[in-house]
Scaffold this active site. Structure first.
Site, PDB file in Angstrom:
ATOM      1  CG  ASP A 143      21.830  39.329 -26.557  1.00  0.00           C
ATOM      2  OD1 ASP A 143      20.626  39.066 -26.705  1.00  0.00           O
ATOM      3  OD2 ASP A 143      22.405  40.234 -27.195  1.00  0.00           O
ATOM      4  CE  LYS A 177      15.264  39.116 -30.409  1.00  0.00           C
ATOM      5  NZ  LYS A 177      16.185  37.978 -30.426  1.00  0.00           N
ATOM      6  CD1 TRP A 178      11.672  47.569 -30.948  1.00  0.00           C
ATOM      7  CD2 TRP A 178       9.693  47.731 -31.976  1.00  0.00           C
ATOM      8  NE1 TRP A 178      11.531  48.868 -31.381  1.00  0.00           N
ATOM      9  CE2 TRP A 178      10.322  48.991 -32.013  1.00  0.00           C
ATOM     10  CE3 TRP A 178       8.434  47.591 -32.557  1.00  0.00           C
ATOM     11  CZ2 TRP A 178       9.722  50.114 -32.604  1.00  0.00           C
ATOM     12  CZ3 TRP A 178       7.838  48.699 -33.133  1.00  0.00           C
ATOM     13  CH2 TRP A 178       8.482  49.951 -33.164  1.00  0.00           C
ATOM     14  CG  ASP A 179      17.194  43.422 -30.768  1.00  0.00           C
ATOM     15  OD1 ASP A 179      17.496  44.023 -29.720  1.00  0.00           O
ATOM     16  OD2 ASP A 179      17.771  42.381 -31.146  1.00  0.00           O
ATOM     17  CG  MET A 180      16.533  50.127 -28.569  1.00  0.00           C
ATOM     18  SD  MET A 180      17.886  51.135 -29.016  1.00  0.00           S
ATOM     19  CE  MET A 180      17.262  52.732 -28.615  1.00  0.00           C
ATOM     20  CG  ASN A 181      20.758  44.880 -30.985  1.00  0.00           C
ATOM     21  OD1 ASN A 181      20.734  44.445 -29.850  1.00  0.00           O
ATOM     22  ND2 ASN A 181      20.279  44.212 -32.016  1.00  0.00           N
ATOM     23  NE  ARG A 185      24.975  43.528 -33.571  1.00  0.00           N
ATOM     24  CZ  ARG A 185      23.948  42.756 -33.847  1.00  0.00           C
ATOM     25  NH1 ARG A 185      22.747  43.253 -33.983  1.00  0.00           N
ATOM     26  NH2 ARG A 185      24.089  41.466 -33.974  1.00  0.00           N
TER      27      ARG A 185
HETATM   28  C1  GLA Z   1      20.513  41.338 -30.387  1.00  0.00           C
HETATM   29  C2  GLA Z   1      19.494  40.441 -29.728  1.00  0.00           C
HETATM   30  C3  GLA Z   1      19.719  39.011 -30.166  1.00  0.00           C
HETATM   31  C4  GLA Z   1      19.625  38.936 -31.672  1.00  0.00           C
HETATM   32  C5  GLA Z   1      20.612  39.901 -32.298  1.00  0.00           C
HETATM   33  C6  GLA Z   1      20.399  39.962 -33.789  1.00  0.00           C
HETATM   34  O1  GLA Z   1      21.793  41.066 -29.911  1.00  0.00           O
HETATM   35  O2  GLA Z   1      19.537  40.561 -28.347  1.00  0.00           O
HETATM   36  O3  GLA Z   1      18.768  38.166 -29.577  1.00  0.00           O
HETATM   37  O4  GLA Z   1      18.318  39.248 -32.072  1.00  0.00           O
HETATM   38  O5  GLA Z   1      20.460  41.210 -31.792  1.00  0.00           O
HETATM   39  O6  GLA Z   1      21.268  40.828 -34.419  1.00  0.00           O
END
Ligand code: GLA
Length: 695
Positions: free
Chosen positions: A518, A447-451, A414
């Site tokens: 998601d 919201k702490w994300d980790m993609n 990504r």
């Molecule tokens: C991830 C999260 C989504 C959203 C996107 C934003 O995919 O799971 O809910 O926050 O990042 O880039």
């Protein structure tokens, strides 16, 4: 109910379970019993002796050693594997003393030759029927000891059975599918090698003899509280002795334990119930709600999240318009997702630069936050602190801060790279940046994300063993997040990793909520939520109503699915008709009325959504005065006769009414005769159940 020392060893008792271990004649610490609590301490079996009767049969195959080190002729999957400074790779642990407290036990072991000690820690949670175990290893010598594996616990099941193991597997957009398989001779491994808990597997197991159901039968279950690489090894020896070990993954792992240092493992929690998989889940739910999450008593708010509505087109106007719609239908918390920060117009740039984008927010975030507060909602924000885009101020300044091997390409996923959170300077940067955001704005929710997952796991500037990265990263994450949490205790955090990639009992000490997937299409979600509910309570399960497949799913269906957890909205409210917004407001109002039952009550899965197109679940308040029934039908070819639904968890002697059904009837009648609900394809219903007051 507590921990007691007897001549035979130690007995750990919870409300309904007993767990016993002790020293055998050879002085080895062995497991004695795990199951229903027995009437007296003398009922627990004695520690078995070390058998080994042929050159091909070491005692390890039969003997249930409580925490086996790698050594001798055991041949089983051990919990501990080390190399001493002189190259010796054999551990011989001897009992060296115990400390017994009411709810905690520490058993000290010492290597018979080397200056390595181990403390096996136990904590009982009597009211949740759980036993928590973890281990600390200390190097008392002058030279380093290399740890190659150090697991948190080995859980021994009563021998002689072929158990069935239930676990969950999945992938991005399709998490948490229940799998049931018989464990045969050998080792079954579940693990994560991704740096996060992962969407592929979750560190949770439930073992039964093959006949347990949702409501009946013996189930032994457990989790590992760790948000990094983990491993579960379920071994059946040639003598049908079954053990499940859990701990930090030893794959690509090594830890140099320096002189005087201690390494402490994460905890594994496990329990036993005679009342089926449903009861096993309820034990975990109660425990998580009472003893794990940061804000145990708080009801989760109805939130709005902008991601599926505005994507990266986040700006003051778009968010203000959404916020006004959200407030009007009863939303309590407005969360701006990805796209608000410096240079973030797509997923190609911006990660790392945690200040608001000037073009999108000419006066910063303050005006929007203020407007959201004026509308009566809390303000929340999305961040992905562990990540950096190559196209960012941060990466241009510190290209060496990411996880990488100097001679290898830095694989992007990504378009992003992972900051090495094992580094103190990276930790400091993140603490400073996020702390500033939290200090300068009225932020109530993050919201702490980790993609993405790790690749090329190098740490060129590490002082010692680079393979410590997998663990030091997670410790660093905990440090950063924990520091921010301590400075801003009112903030509620959500753990997201592209959906359910970081869902575990370790992250739940920081985050009250988890984003399970998601995938927000309601029918798919039913299945994902059911898998999630095996481990985690509804209060932690964030569930949004979105526009995914909106033409095919009624608003009612979408709301019902999301009302099974912590309700949120992720649809573009501006594109909903006034009638739809009015309907949404009604659902939100109803949700608020029933959410104490959903978030704090007991969950009964009446019919599995993963197994049946006609599924149902029920939440019952702890005092059994109220309940909520959700019933869903996805696709079933007509003609069909839908089976009656037998309710659960009611007081059999009390009288209850069920919305839309004739009554009142006794709790026993609703549970035994059940009730008939007829639905068409993709129809659903929510029924409130109320106890009739005594006169
Ligand atoms: C991830 C999260 C989504 C959203 C996107 C934003 O995919 O799971 O809910 O926050 O990042 O880039």
């Amino acid at each position: 109910m507590a921990i007691q020392a007897t001549e035979q060893g130690w007995v750990l008792e919870t409300h309904a379970t007993g767990y016993a271990l002790g020293l055998n004649q050879a002085g080895m610490l062995v497991h004695r019993y795990w199951g229903a609590r027995l009437p007296s301490l003398s009922d627990y079996p004695e520690a078995a002796d070390s058998l080994g009767w042929a050159s091909f049969n070491g005692p390890g195959q039969v003997l249930r050693e409580e925490y086996p080190g790698h050594g001798g002729v055991k041949y089983i999957d051990p919990c501990l594997k080390v190399t001493f400074a002189d190259g010796v790779r054999d551990v011989v642990l001897r009992f060296a003393g115990a400390e017994v407290h009411k709810h905690e036990l520490a058993l000290h072991l010492r290597d018979e030759h080397y200056p390595l000690t181990l403390t096996l820690h136990y904590r009982v949670h009597p009211e949740h029927d759980l036993i928590e175990r973890w281990v600390a290893a200390t190097n008392h010598g002058a030279e380093p000891i290399t740890i190659e594996r150090i697991w948190s616990a080995q859980w021994h099941l009563p021998p002689g059975e072929n158990y069935r193991m239930t676990h969950v597997t999945g992938r991005w957009l399709d998490e948490m599918h229940l799998r049931r398989e018989t464990l045969l001779h050998g080792v079954k491994i579940l693990e994560s090698r991704r740096l996060t808990t992962s969407q592929q597997h979750n560190p949770w197991f439930a073992l039964d003899s093959g006949s347990a159901t949702e409501d009946h039968g013996e189930v032994w279950f457990g989790v590992l509280a760790w948000s990094g690489n983990w491993k579960l090894s379920a071994e059946v020896t040639d003598f049908l002795s079954t053990r499940v070990s859990m701990g930090i993954n030893d794959w690509d792992f090594a830890w140099r334990l320096q002189a005087g240092e201690t390494f402490t493992t994460p905890a594994s929690l496990a329990g036993y119930t005679a009342a089926g998989f449903g009861a096993a889940s309820r034990r975990l739910h109660d425990h998580i709600r009472a003893a794990v999450v940061p804000h145990p008593q708080q009801l989760r708010k109805v939130l709005y999240n902008s991601w599926e509505a505005t994507g990266f087109e986040v700006n003051e106007q778009s968010q203000t318009a959404l916020a006004e719609h959200a407030a009007a239908i009863g939303v309590e918390l407005f969360v701006v997702d990805d796209g608000w920060f410096h240079g973030r117009n797509s997923d190609q740039a911006g990660l790392g630069d945690w200040w608001s984008d000037r073009r999108k927010f000419p006066n910063g975030l303050a005006p929007l936050a203020r407007r959201v507060n004026e509308l009566g909602m809390d303000f929340g924000l999305w961040v992905e602190p562990e990540m950096v885009n190559a196209d960012s101020e941060l990466y241009r300044a510190h290209p060496d801060w990411v996880i990488h091997f100097p001679t290898r390409a830095r694989t992007e996923a990504r378009n992003q790279l992972i900051l090495n959170l094992a580094r103190a300077d990276v930790q400091e940067y993140l603490i400073t940046k996020i702390d500033r955001l939290l200090s300068e704005h009225p932020i109530a929710f993050i919201k702490w994300d980790m993609n993405r997952n790790a690749s090329e796991p190098g740490w060129p500037t590490a002082e010692g063993e680079q393979r410590e990265l997998w663990v030091r990263y997670v410790q660093g994450l905990f440090h950063v997040w924990g520091t921010l949490q301590a400075r801003h205790p009112q903030v509620v955090w959500q753990s997201c990793s592209g959906g359910g990639g970081r869902a575990d009992l370790h992250i739940l000490r920081l985050a009250d909520q988890i984003w399970p997937s998601d995938n927000t299409e309601a029918a798919a979600r039913l299945a994902i939520q059911e898998g999630f509910s095996q481990i985690f309570p509804a209060s932690t399960m964030e569930a949004w109503v979105t526009d995914a497949l909106e033409q095919q799913r009624s608003l009612a269906f979408r709301f019902h699915v999301s009302m099974c957890g912590s309700l949120g909205i992720g649809a573009h409210l501006g594109r909903w008709s006034p009638a739809q917004r009015k309907e949404a407001a009604r659902w939100i109002k109803l949700y608020k009325a029933v959410r104490p039952i959903i978030q704090f009550g007991d969950l009964y899965r009446l019919r599995s959504a993963q197994a049946h197109p006609f599924s149902a679940l029920q939440y019952v308040s702890k005092d059994q005065a109220e309940a909520v029934l959700f019933v869903f039908r996805t696709h079933l070819p007509d003609p069909i006769t839908l089976p009656p639904l037998r309710l659960r968890g009611l007081d059999p002697a009390a009288q209850y009414t069920v919305d839309g059904c004739s009554g009142p009837r006794s709790g026993l009648a609703w549970m035994q005769a059940g009730l008939q609900i007829d639905l068409s394809d993709f129809e659903s219903t929510l029924r409130r159940i109320r106890r009739v007051p005594h006169h």
